[in-house]
Design an enzyme around this catalytic site. Sequence first.
Site, PDB file in Angstrom:
ATOM      1  N   TRP A 111      31.215  17.846  -5.407  1.00  0.00           N
ATOM      2  CA  TRP A 111      31.885  17.639  -3.811  1.00  0.00           C
ATOM      3  C   TRP A 111      32.662  17.062  -4.828  1.00  0.00           C
ATOM      4  CZ3 TRP A 111      34.784  12.865  -3.459  1.00  0.00           C
ATOM      5  CH2 TRP A 111      35.330  12.829  -2.668  1.00  0.00           C
ATOM      6  N   HIS A 112      33.177  16.331  -5.975  1.00  0.00           N
ATOM      7  CA  HIS A 112      33.772  16.426  -6.692  1.00  0.00           C
ATOM      8  C   HIS A 112      34.382  17.387  -7.619  1.00  0.00           C
ATOM      9  CE1 HIS A 112      32.642  11.918  -6.287  1.00  0.00           C
ATOM     10  NE2 HIS A 112      33.524  11.110  -6.280  1.00  0.00           N
ATOM     11  N   GLY A 113      33.827  18.439  -8.015  1.00  0.00           N
ATOM     12  CA  GLY A 113      34.655  19.469  -8.134  1.00  0.00           C
ATOM     13  C   GLY A 113      33.555  20.620  -9.134  1.00  0.00           C
TER      14      GLY A 113
END
Length: 479
Positions: free
Chosen positions: A335-337
């Site tokens: 989700w963060h990258g």
Amino acid sequence: MTFGVENVAGFEIGKIMSENSLVFSSLEFLFRFLPVFLVIFYLTPVKYRKIVLFIGSILMYACGEPQFVLLLLACTALNFLIGRNMRTDIESPCPHSRWRHKKQRKWLLLALATDVGVLAFFKIGNAADSNILLPLGISFYTFKMISYQMDVYRGKAEAAGSFWIFGSYICMFPQLTSGPIMRYGDAQDSLEAPRCTPQQFEEGLRLLVIGLGAKVLLADKLGLLWNDIQTIGFESISTPLAWLGAFTYSLQLYFDFEGYSLMAVGIGMMIGLPYIKNFNQPYMAVSVSDFWRRWHMTLGSWFRDYVYIPMGGNRKGLPRLVLNLCVVWLLTGLWHGGSVNFLVWGITVGVFVILEKLIYGKWLSRHSVLSHVYVWIIIPLTWVIFAVTSLKDLGIYFGRLFPFFGVGETLNPGDVFKYLSMYWWLLLGGIFFCIPAVSVWFNRHKRKWYGYALVLVIFWAAVYQLSNEANNPFMYFRF
């Protein structure tokens, strides 16, 4: 980038809005967009304020990323229509409940396939090819859409009957780019007829100023040390400076993101939205698990309610518990990258959470001092993985943190003293404001004359700082 000279309520849009309007800690937002928006919002009759919020949010988003406005509008409209169809099936007088449930589930699967598919397309595409831009805030507004559909399906929230209410919930500018992730059920009543008491407006304004101070006076200044370390090159720093960099980045990220959250919540309260708590003194945690219950709480509760618990949580035995935690933290990293370091970061945090659950969590709970030391060592190490996107550079940095791995001699063994002499007061300030007693004292005295004076000093000190430096976007904008 500015809009053409369009006139709304006597204001020239191009003169009050630019791409810097997206950044709460910018003079354009603080002295142009926000005051004008609030004037228009409160001069508008209550029943039409949700329309003002929706249109203002879309205009603000268009200032930064006009090429993705249609994507945001299309996803919003599609989720609104799916929610209405799901509500129609729920309220259907047909006696065959199994048939109704089957139709509801089809609508839910369509919504999930669309929302997850759009998010995955851009996340994976951006990771594979940096030329594919990642729409600003897509991780946050997609998660709001998913939570809305899940809550409607479960009967925990009533589907929106008005596109303006639903659109203002998804697109509201205080939360559009970096959260917090408010649930529709929490916002629904406030958005139907947005009102704000003087006391609520005052508290919102106070949170806005405190968040601005955390971002501009602490996070941005602490970030200078991390930038210096990157400029020097990881292979050239000493072990003490590497550890100092890890601790400094940990404080920078905290004050940057908490600063944004406080500003977002404060602005929301100023237009009648409820208070949302997104951080709860995370560096006072006694374990990694406890840290992540206190950090970015709306994201953590989202994964708990829509991934962990539906998969069985801790109710289906130890092997299933481990699997569920692995899935949650793998998804959190992704989700963060899409770059490999975020995947490694999510797996690393997940491993510590699982080890605490299975092996030494109870031991930590019995040793309060050691548990705090444990958190202050492990969390900065995980933030290094989060910060350094290149695996090669990450290996070099960890080689400096733990020199027995052997990465060559340190070129500047005394460099830590130089940077401590430059940043010691910021580091002490960051540590000071992590102490719970400080916020407790302020909350007790915030309505005293010196409480108001302190807020006023923070505001003008931040404005002075902004007037002398270029805007520095919030770190979570890239997620």
